[in-house]
Scaffold this active site. Structure first.
Site, mmCIF file in Angstrom:
data_model
loop_
_atom_site.group_PDB
_atom_site.id
_atom_site.type_symbol
_atom_site.label_atom_id
_atom_site.label_comp_id
_atom_site.label_asym_id
_atom_site.label_seq_id
_atom_site.Cartn_x
_atom_site.Cartn_y
_atom_site.Cartn_z
ATOM 1 N N TYR A 1 -15.925 17.615 -15.495
ATOM 2 C CA TYR A 1 -16.343 16.364 -15.624
ATOM 3 C C TYR A 1 -17.214 16.049 -14.687
ATOM 4 O O TYR A 1 -17.311 16.521 -13.333
ATOM 5 C CB TYR A 1 -14.903 15.342 -15.287
ATOM 6 C CG TYR A 1 -15.312 14.030 -15.244
ATOM 7 C CD1 TYR A 1 -15.788 13.038 -16.214
ATOM 8 C CD2 TYR A 1 -15.335 13.110 -13.909
ATOM 9 C CE1 TYR A 1 -15.914 11.737 -16.225
ATOM 10 C CE2 TYR A 1 -15.605 11.772 -14.056
ATOM 11 C CZ TYR A 1 -15.848 11.356 -14.907
ATOM 12 O OH TYR A 1 -16.428 9.878 -15.109
ATOM 13 N N ASP B 1 -6.793 19.063 -14.521
ATOM 14 C CA ASP B 1 -6.971 17.656 -14.847
ATOM 15 C C ASP B 1 -6.566 17.873 -16.353
ATOM 16 O O ASP B 1 -7.375 18.384 -17.104
ATOM 17 C CB ASP B 1 -8.689 17.550 -14.679
ATOM 18 C CG ASP B 1 -9.057 16.223 -15.247
ATOM 19 O OD1 ASP B 1 -8.396 15.624 -15.909
ATOM 20 O OD2 ASP B 1 -10.235 15.689 -14.577
ATOM 21 N N ARG C 1 0.926 -1.112 0.079
ATOM 22 C CA ARG C 1 -0.067 0.096 -0.070
ATOM 23 C C ARG C 1 0.741 1.096 0.081
ATOM 24 O O ARG C 1 0.860 2.187 -0.830
ATOM 25 C CB ARG C 1 -0.800 -0.098 1.184
ATOM 26 C CG ARG C 1 -1.496 1.516 1.413
ATOM 27 C CD ARG C 1 -2.961 1.317 2.374
ATOM 28 N NE ARG C 1 -2.740 0.486 3.537
ATOM 29 C CZ ARG C 1 -2.207 0.595 4.389
ATOM 30 N NH1 ARG C 1 -1.327 1.880 4.609
ATOM 31 N NH2 ARG C 1 -2.093 -0.434 5.571
ATOM 32 N N LYS D 1 -8.350 6.799 -19.481
ATOM 33 C CA LYS D 1 -8.877 7.366 -20.858
ATOM 34 C C LYS D 1 -7.449 7.228 -21.986
ATOM 35 O O LYS D 1 -7.297 5.990 -22.011
ATOM 36 C CB LYS D 1 -9.166 8.851 -20.749
ATOM 37 C CG LYS D 1 -10.067 8.966 -19.633
ATOM 38 C CD LYS D 1 -11.555 8.210 -19.734
ATOM 39 C CE LYS D 1 -12.252 8.262 -18.604
ATOM 40 N NZ LYS D 1 -12.694 9.474 -17.806
HETATM 41 C C1 LIG Z 1 -13.067 10.030 -16.545
HETATM 42 C C2 LIG Z 1 -12.589 11.221 -15.982
HETATM 43 C C3 LIG Z 1 -12.326 11.257 -14.682
HETATM 44 C C4 LIG Z 1 -12.795 10.286 -13.590
HETATM 45 O O1 LIG Z 1 -11.844 9.176 -13.646
HETATM 46 P P1 LIG Z 1 -12.011 7.807 -13.555
HETATM 47 O O2 LIG Z 1 -10.856 7.090 -13.897
HETATM 48 O O3 LIG Z 1 -13.238 7.363 -14.400
HETATM 49 O O4 LIG Z 1 -12.256 7.657 -11.954
HETATM 50 C C5 LIG Z 1 -11.862 12.778 -14.323
HETATM 51 N N1 LIG Z 1 -11.610 13.600 -15.039
HETATM 52 C C6 LIG Z 1 -11.802 13.286 -16.381
HETATM 53 C C7 LIG Z 1 -11.531 14.687 -17.305
HETATM 54 C C8 LIG Z 1 -12.370 12.402 -16.941
HETATM 55 O O5 LIG Z 1 -12.820 12.227 -18.252
#
Ligand SMILES: *Cc1c(COP(=O)(O)O)cnc(C)c1O
Length: 385
Positions: free
Chosen positions: A102, A174, A50, A199
């Site tokens: 998001y 982000d 962890r 993604k």
């Molecule tokens: C998908 C997404 C998230 C969340 O991520 P997860 O891996 O689904 O928890 C956060 N920010 C953006 C811009 C995203 O497309």
């Protein structure tokens, strides 16, 4: 360390490369929970998975290098990474957030942190004077997505970070939609970068993961403490998969963005499409800013079907392009933000933002452009009312 200059090489050789013990060219999957120690009070490098795991660490060092930060952290999802970052703040603090972030980010701020006393204030961060106006003596951070999801609004990251610095706020970006191959927020003045690595970084729609990178030792030790205390860490196997995905990021994104550029123009010239959102259009909002801070307009497109077409029918008529949440995989995906990714946002706010019921979001994959175009063409035709 290997000798290279460019990110295309860093994607493959960055962080920790291979395995010293065997010469394996890939970092092994260290599928272990614990490590034998040589004696007490000897400060072992590895003690418990962890806290730290060599496969995860290879990934964490890789993303830190790619984003030009001091240290990287890998989490079980993008939301877990965002959650860790928000935990740098405390009750009474205010965070300014890009107004169409998001949906999951909106939800965690509105439904989880609000009741813990951390207040999120939505601002149109593409308007720098709006940022300045929204800052109060309680504001501690500026949280930005650029381009935003799903309307692809661009914020001037350098200018926004400068305002934040002036007011002693942390800038968090982000960077999921762009990845470090297209945009590196820390170089533009951000303090923290977060990713849904689910993604583009993973890139094959076969894993859920999150990453965070910080620009200072102080933030690194705070986030390491939180990551270890809560334990939403990325497993060794998933860390391996993500390293593997990152190796091909440049070639994938080159193709993703080429296809997106051509499809955006195809859609824009189509009679059935009343509006196309794509930061790569020269007349798009923020085009010049995006051009200055990112390599190109990315591979996400949103568009509005006109009232002579049935959106429901359109989604049903697509054959190659799948209707699904998520984005950034090699396969093209479409989604309906109003009922899917952004359903958590109240109806009125959605209308205000422009996330209408006829808005379609397209994550352009790396298939043949002609096949993608033909699929869209067919679905548009079949959805005529
Ligand atoms: C998908 C997404 C998230 C969340 O991520 P997860 O891996 O689904 O928890 C956060 N920010 C953006 C811009 C995203 O497309």
């Amino acid at each position: 360390m290997a000798n290279y200059n460019d990110i295309e090489s860093a994607l493959i050789h960055g962080g920790i490369y291979g395995d010293k013990t065997t010469g394996a060219v890939n970092v092994p999957i260290y599928q272990t929970s614990t490590y034998e120690q040589t004696g007490i009070m000897e400060n072992p490098v590895w003690e418990y998975s962890r806290t730290g795991n060599p496969t995860r660490r290879a990934l964490e060092d890789l993303i830190a290098e790619l984003e030009k930060g001091v240290r990287g952290f890998a989490f079980a999802s993008g939301m877990a990474a965002i959650d860790a970052v928000v935990h740098l703040f405390k009750s009474g603090d205010e965070i300014l957030v890009s107004s169409n972030v998001y949906g999951g980010t909106y939800r965690i701020l509105d439904k989880v942190y609000k009741q813990l006393g951390i207040k999120a204030v939505a601002v149109d961060t593409s308007n720098l004077s709006d940022i300045e106006k929204a800052i109060t003596d309680k504001t501690v951070a500026l949280y930005i997505e650029s381009p935003t999801n799903p309307l692809l609004t661009v914020t001037d990251l350098k200018a926004a970070a400068k305002i934040a610095k002036k007011h002693n706020l942390l800038t968090v970006v982000d960077n999921t939609f762009m990845t470090p191959y297209l945009q590196r927020p820390i170089e533009l003045g951000a303090d923290i970068v977060v990713h849904s690595a689910t993604k583009y970084l993973g890139g094959h729609s076969d894993l859920v993961a999150g990453l965070a990178v910080v620009n200072s030792k102080e933030l690194a030790s705070k986030l390491a403490f939180y990551q270890n205390s809560v334990g939403a860490v990325l497993a060794p196997f998933d860390s391996f998969l993500l390293i593997r995905g990152i190796k091909t990021l440049a070639v994938r994104l080159d193709r993703h963005t080429q296809n997106a550029h051509k499809l955006a123009h195809f859609l824009r010239n189509h009679d059935a499409v009343s509006k196309v959102y794509y930061p790569g259009f020269e007349d798009a909002q923020g085009y010049e800013i995006n051009k200055a801070q990112a390599k190109n307009g990315g591979a996400m497109i949103s568009f509005v079907l006109d009232e002579k077409h049935d959106v429901k029918k359109f989604f049903k008529s697509l054959n190659l392009i799948a209707l699904a949440e998520s984005l950034g995989g090699v396969e093209s995906l479409v989604c309906h933000p109003a009922t899917m990714t952004h359903a958590a946002i109240p109806y009125d706010i959605r209308q205000e933002l422009g996330i209408t019921d006829s808005l379609v979001r397209l994550s352009v994959g790396i298939e043949s452009f002609d096949d993608l175009k033909n699929d869209l063409q067919k679905a548009i035709k079949e959805s005529e009312i």
